[in-house]
Write an enzyme that holds these catalytic residues in place. Sequence first.
Site, mmCIF file in Angstrom:
data_model
loop_
_atom_site.group_PDB
_atom_site.id
_atom_site.type_symbol
_atom_site.label_atom_id
_atom_site.label_comp_id
_atom_site.label_asym_id
_atom_site.label_seq_id
_atom_site.Cartn_x
_atom_site.Cartn_y
_atom_site.Cartn_z
ATOM 1 C CG ASN A 116 -1.861 -1.188 1.206
ATOM 2 O OD1 ASN A 116 -2.097 -1.773 0.154
ATOM 3 N ND2 ASN A 116 -2.386 -1.548 2.360
ATOM 4 C CG ASP B 137 -2.710 3.315 2.835
ATOM 5 O OD1 ASP B 137 -1.978 3.125 3.822
ATOM 6 O OD2 ASP B 137 -3.428 2.425 2.342
ATOM 7 C CG HIS C 216 4.075 -0.968 -4.903
ATOM 8 N ND1 HIS C 216 3.026 -1.803 -4.591
ATOM 9 C CD2 HIS C 216 4.921 -1.709 -5.672
ATOM 10 C CE1 HIS C 216 3.226 -2.987 -5.161
ATOM 11 N NE2 HIS C 216 4.366 -2.958 -5.812
ATOM 12 C CB CYS D 169 11.761 18.374 -5.238
ATOM 13 S SG CYS D 169 12.385 19.433 -6.551
ATOM 14 C CB CYS E 121 16.429 19.664 -4.956
ATOM 15 S SG CYS E 121 15.001 19.984 -3.899
ATOM 16 C CB CYS F 263 14.518 24.129 -5.703
ATOM 17 S SG CYS F 263 13.983 22.692 -6.653
ATOM 18 C CG ASN G 230 -6.546 -12.412 2.059
ATOM 19 O OD1 ASN G 230 -6.541 -11.184 1.975
ATOM 20 N ND2 ASN G 230 -5.479 -13.152 1.811
ATOM 21 N N PRO G 231 -10.761 -11.926 2.744
ATOM 22 C CG PRO G 231 -11.506 -10.274 1.273
ATOM 23 C CD PRO G 231 -10.317 -10.701 2.073
ATOM 24 C CB ALA H 98 -8.274 -6.704 7.295
HETATM 25 ZN ZN LIG Z 1 13.393 21.043 -5.169
#
Ligand SMILES: [Zn+2]
Length: 247
Positions: A103, A105, A120, A128, A131, A151, A214-215, A233
């Site tokens: 996830n 989130d 992930h 940025c 930078c 910047c 798990n479902p 869950a």
């Molecule tokens: Zn920057």
Amino acid sequence: MDDLIRRAAEDLAAAKRVTALTGAGISSESGIPPFRGKGGLWERFDPMEIAHIDALTRDPAKVWRVLVKEMKEIVDRAKPNNAHKGLAKLEKQNKLKTIITQNIDGLHQVAGNTDVIEFHGSFAWQRCMVCDKKYETRKVDVSEIPPRCECSGILRPDAVFFGEMIPTDAMRRSRQAATDCDLMLVVGTSAVVQPAAMMPVIAKNAGAKIVEINPERTPLTNEISDYLIMGKAGEVMNRIIEAMEKI
Ligand SMILES: [Zn+2]
């Protein structure tokens, strides 16, 4: 189900080193839609158009308008549910060491877990493109799209886009966490997408018990998992934690 809840509580009580592997199913009760599958974002959007690194490089404003703004609204509002809180309690009890999550989130960290490997990356942070300075997503001003760094570089989610590699450090550390655990909790993921899919296999081969919440049945069920507790869950985690308190 009662028997399985008790069994999981006993197995967790006996375990010394637990690793959890989590996926979209743990966050759905927090109102985070999945990317894949029914009701997923990829039913509405073509990920190659808006979540591929080439799309981000070519037209960051479009990626922001279509994907990031909506994700930001969802993630800004979302709060950890009982499943996240249950895993945080297991860390406080010194059972759970590491969470490997698919996830983006950031809810495990909000719940209080301190060692979270994000395969992930994270939508909870922006970085940025020039930078690399990081900004907390909920504090980013989106009155102008795309938002910019001090910047003047464009901000992008600190998440892994299609066409980008899973960070090698996340890979190395999750293999280690899978190898080192004596019990792996698989929560809210069918674990069909690599590299998450190999983590329960690594844990199993290293001698760990695999407990699945798990479902519905998944490719892990009966093959890799010792048992499956079928349900939502949050509810299942709550009941396991309650059962542990009675041991
Ligand atoms: Zn920057």
